[in-house]
Scaffold this motif. Structure first.
Motif, PDB file in Angstrom:
ATOM      1  N   UNK A 270       0.700  -1.009   0.340  1.00 32.90           N
ATOM      2  CA  UNK A 270       0.157   0.168  -0.078  1.00 32.90           C
ATOM      3  C   UNK A 270       0.747   0.668  -0.057  1.00 32.90           C
ATOM      4  N   UNK A 271       0.558   2.220  -1.343  1.00 35.83           N
ATOM      5  CA  UNK A 271       1.298   3.588  -0.736  1.00 35.83           C
ATOM      6  C   UNK A 271       0.791   4.507   0.194  1.00 35.83           C
ATOM      7  N   UNK A 272       1.795   4.996   1.090  1.00 30.71           N
ATOM      8  CA  UNK A 272       1.212   6.181   1.821  1.00 30.71           C
ATOM      9  C   UNK A 272       2.194   6.769   1.826  1.00 30.71           C
ATOM     10  N   UNK A 273       1.959   8.256   2.811  1.00 34.32           N
ATOM     11  CA  UNK A 273       3.362   9.298   3.014  1.00 34.32           C
ATOM     12  C   UNK A 273       3.017   9.946   4.307  1.00 34.32           C
ATOM     13  N   UNK A 274       4.013  11.220   4.491  1.00 40.89           N
ATOM     14  CA  UNK A 274       3.416  11.981   5.445  1.00 40.89           C
ATOM     15  C   UNK A 274       4.008  12.987   5.771  1.00 40.89           C
ATOM     16  N   UNK A 275       3.117  14.032   5.960  1.00 36.76           N
ATOM     17  CA  UNK A 275       3.663  15.487   6.103  1.00 36.76           C
ATOM     18  C   UNK A 275       3.844  16.307   6.982  1.00 36.76           C
ATOM     19  N   UNK A 276       5.583  17.026   6.927  1.00 36.68           N
ATOM     20  CA  UNK A 276       5.719  17.794   7.710  1.00 36.68           C
ATOM     21  C   UNK A 276       5.618  18.975   7.374  1.00 36.68           C
ATOM     22  N   UNK A 277       6.312  19.522   8.476  1.00 38.44           N
ATOM     23  CA  UNK A 277       6.431  21.007   8.476  1.00 38.44           C
ATOM     24  C   UNK A 277       7.858  21.378   9.034  1.00 38.44           C
ATOM     25  N   UNK A 278       8.893  22.344   9.010  1.00 35.64           N
ATOM     26  CA  UNK A 278      10.078  23.079   9.331  1.00 35.64           C
ATOM     27  C   UNK A 278       9.436  24.224   9.586  1.00 35.64           C
ATOM     28  N   UNK A 279       8.609  24.564  10.734  1.00 31.40           N
ATOM     29  CA  UNK A 279       8.669  25.981  11.225  1.00 31.40           C
ATOM     30  C   UNK A 279       9.851  26.522  12.388  1.00 31.40           C
ATOM     31  N   UNK A 280      10.823  26.705  12.001  1.00 28.59           N
ATOM     32  CA  UNK A 280      11.546  27.534  12.506  1.00 28.59           C
ATOM     33  C   UNK A 280      11.426  28.749  13.379  1.00 28.59           C
ATOM     34  N   UNK A 281      11.728  29.472  14.679  1.00 23.15           N
ATOM     35  CA  UNK A 281      11.558  30.770  15.299  1.00 23.15           C
ATOM     36  C   UNK A 281      11.744  31.151  14.799  1.00 23.15           C
ATOM     37  N   UNK A 282      10.754  32.407  15.008  1.00 23.24           N
ATOM     38  CA  UNK A 282      10.714  33.583  13.924  1.00 23.24           C
ATOM     39  C   UNK A 282      11.873  34.209  14.698  1.00 23.24           C
ATOM     40  N   UNK A 283      12.091  34.671  13.457  1.00 21.04           N
ATOM     41  CA  UNK A 283      13.140  35.432  13.337  1.00 21.04           C
ATOM     42  C   UNK A 283      12.924  37.328  14.349  1.00 21.04           C
ATOM     43  N   UNK A 284      14.863  37.247  15.488  1.00 19.02           N
ATOM     44  CA  UNK A 284      14.726  38.410  15.938  1.00 19.02           C
ATOM     45  C   UNK A 284      15.666  39.388  14.989  1.00 19.02           C
ATOM     46  N   UNK A 285      15.110  40.650  15.408  1.00 18.27           N
ATOM     47  CA  UNK A 285      16.580  41.384  14.970  1.00 18.27           C
ATOM     48  C   UNK A 285      16.291  43.014  15.656  1.00 18.27           C
ATOM     49  N   UNK A 286      17.834  42.609  15.384  1.00 19.24           N
ATOM     50  CA  UNK A 286      18.471  44.233  16.421  1.00 19.24           C
ATOM     51  C   UNK A 286      18.186  45.245  15.652  1.00 19.24           C
ATOM     52  N   UNK A 287      18.561  46.052  16.367  1.00 16.26           N
ATOM     53  CA  UNK A 287      18.347  47.734  16.202  1.00 16.26           C
ATOM     54  C   UNK A 287      19.193  47.986  14.563  1.00 16.26           C
ATOM     55  N   UNK A 288      20.437  47.392  14.154  1.00  9.85           N
ATOM     56  CA  UNK A 288      21.299  48.073  13.608  1.00  9.85           C
ATOM     57  C   UNK A 288      20.626  47.108  12.304  1.00  9.85           C
ATOM     58  N   UNK A 289      20.270  45.660  12.688  1.00  8.37           N
ATOM     59  CA  UNK A 289      19.552  44.390  11.607  1.00  8.37           C
ATOM     60  C   UNK A 289      18.792  45.001  10.635  1.00  8.37           C
ATOM     61  N   UNK A 290      17.796  45.769  11.640  1.00  5.83           N
ATOM     62  CA  UNK A 290      16.631  46.591  11.176  1.00  5.83           C
ATOM     63  C   UNK A 290      16.976  47.284   9.966  1.00  5.83           C
ATOM     64  N   UNK A 291      17.752  48.431  10.812  1.00  9.19           N
ATOM     65  CA  UNK A 291      18.578  50.120  10.393  1.00  9.19           C
ATOM     66  C   UNK A 291      18.857  49.132   8.593  1.00  9.19           C
ATOM     67  N   UNK A 292      20.256  48.186   8.687  1.00  5.11           N
ATOM     68  CA  UNK A 292      20.175  47.898   7.803  1.00  5.11           C
ATOM     69  C   UNK A 292      19.853  47.767   6.276  1.00  5.11           C
ATOM     70  N   UNK A 293      18.294  47.109   6.766  1.00  4.71           N
ATOM     71  CA  UNK A 293      17.415  46.273   6.520  1.00  4.71           C
ATOM     72  C   UNK A 293      16.636  47.331   5.555  1.00  4.71           C
ATOM     73  N   UNK A 294      16.504  48.924   6.458  1.00  2.00           N
ATOM     74  CA  UNK A 294      14.950  49.779   5.704  1.00  2.00           C
ATOM     75  C   UNK A 294      16.389  50.449   5.303  1.00  2.00           C
ATOM     76  N   UNK A 295      17.790  50.545   4.815  1.00  2.00           N
ATOM     77  CA  UNK A 295      18.652  51.416   3.799  1.00  2.00           C
ATOM     78  C   UNK A 295      18.433  50.928   2.964  1.00  2.00           C
ATOM     79  N   UNK A 296      18.788  49.002   2.756  1.00  2.00           N
ATOM     80  CA  UNK A 296      18.639  47.991   1.926  1.00  2.00           C
ATOM     81  C   UNK A 296      17.148  48.551   0.669  1.00  2.00           C
ATOM     82  N   UNK A 297      16.544  49.015   1.283  1.00  2.00           N
ATOM     83  CA  UNK A 297      15.162  48.929   0.990  1.00  2.00           C
ATOM     84  C   UNK A 297      14.752  50.214   0.383  1.00  2.00           C
ATOM     85  N   UNK A 298      14.846  51.631   0.790  1.00  2.00           N
ATOM     86  CA  UNK A 298      14.849  52.696   0.710  1.00  2.00           C
ATOM     87  C   UNK A 298      15.849  53.465  -1.138  1.00  2.00           C
TER      88      UNK A 298
END
Length: 298
Positions: A270-298
């Motif tokens: 009999x054929x079978x399957x299993x689904x699994x999800x990898x849900x890592x912890x939501x990333x936390x950003x430092x103030x500097x990381x967020x500022x760098x992201x904003x500069x790159x997107x601006x």
């Protein structure tokens, strides 16, 4: 003399006040910045997609609706009692990270999916409560049609920071023939390995180049083999166990939901399957990381 000193003090205070106002205004975003999302989502009756974005802290942008492929979705709420669907996730001096969730009904997915049972999108049109709509890149979101097959594996999950592990126990003798996931551009930043006391895997502990010394120490006690197709098929006897490990590159500050489908044939054919999800912890950003992201997107 005292009058001059007093006047100079007043002028310095006014200059600082004006400088603070100018700095504050320069920090304000004209519109939200959306993060990259790498999602594999198996379609079900409750298929939800959560998008994260950066907005101004003291005058945050609230989202009225989101349009994908010409289809308009009204945000739903994570929370009962009619709480707002826009909730602060992480706050900074001038900015805040917020999330908005949309629900994809099965009827819409069935109309949008391709011949392989997949609907993928990377852009969305955002309609804020105030202001004009704008188009954003949301990363790579893949919605996959669910396959109705028997599941002959038990599963237990463990989450350890960025590392995730899921142990499988065979309900009966079986052969695992395939372990697949959707290609969404995250492959180089996701390390997958298998380990077992019941199965002998042949391979070496070759880690990706982003593995830091600290990561190597965390993985040192785990007997594992990096996953590759040559490990298949896996022959399992009843109650045999194996563990699947996943590690997201900690330098990759993105939002991830990764699915894997394990398929095979039981001893009875009999054929079978299993689904699994990898849900890592939501990333936390430092103030500097967020500022760098904003500069790159601006």
């Amino acid at each position: 003399m005292n009058g001059k000193v007093f006047l100079i003090g007043i002028l310095i205070v006014i200059a600082c006040w004006i400088g603070n106002i100018v700095y504050y205004v320069n920090q304000q975003l004209d519109k939200p910045i959306f993060f990259e999302h790498y999602y594999d989502i198996v379609q079900s009756d409750h298929t939800d997609v959560t998008l994260y974005y950066v907005t101004n802290k003291h005058n945050p942008t609230m989202i009225n609706s989101i349009e994908v492929n010409g289809i308009n979705f009204t945000p739903t709420s994570y929370f009962p009692h009619n709480e707002s669907h826009n909730q602060p996730e992480q706050q900074f001096q001038h900015h805040t990270i917020m999330k908005v969730m949309i629900h994809i009904p099965k009827a819409i997915f069935d109309n949008q999916k391709n011949e392989e049972g997949i609907w993928a999108f990377s852009e969305a049109k955002v309609f804020p409560e105030i202001g004009d709509p704008f188009t954003v890149n949301v990363g790579n979101i893949v919605v996959i049609e669910e396959i109705s097959l028997h599941d002959d594996l038990y599963e237990t999950k463990t989450f350890l920071g960025e590392r995730w592990e899921s142990q499988f126990i065979a309900k009966e003798s079986m052969k695992i023939t395939n372990i697949v996931s959707a290609k969404n551009g995250l492959e180089k930043d996701l390390y997958i390995a298998l380990g077992s006391n019941d199965i002998d895997f042949e391979g070496t502990h070759n880690e990706p180049n982003w593995f830091s010394h600290e990561l190597k120490e965390k993985w040192e006690h785990i007997d594992r083999t990096p996953f590759h197709d040559n490990l298949l098929p896996l022959e399992l006897s009843e109650e045999d166990r194996f563990t699947m490990y996943a590690q997201l590159n900690p330098n990759k500050k993105v939002f991830v939901r990764k699915y894997f489908r394990i398929s095979g044939i039981s001893a009875s054919g009999r054929p079978f399957h299993s689904y699994i999800h990898f849900d890592p912890v939501r990333p936390e950003f430092t103030d500097q990381e967020l500022k760098r992201l904003i500069r790159e997107e601006s």
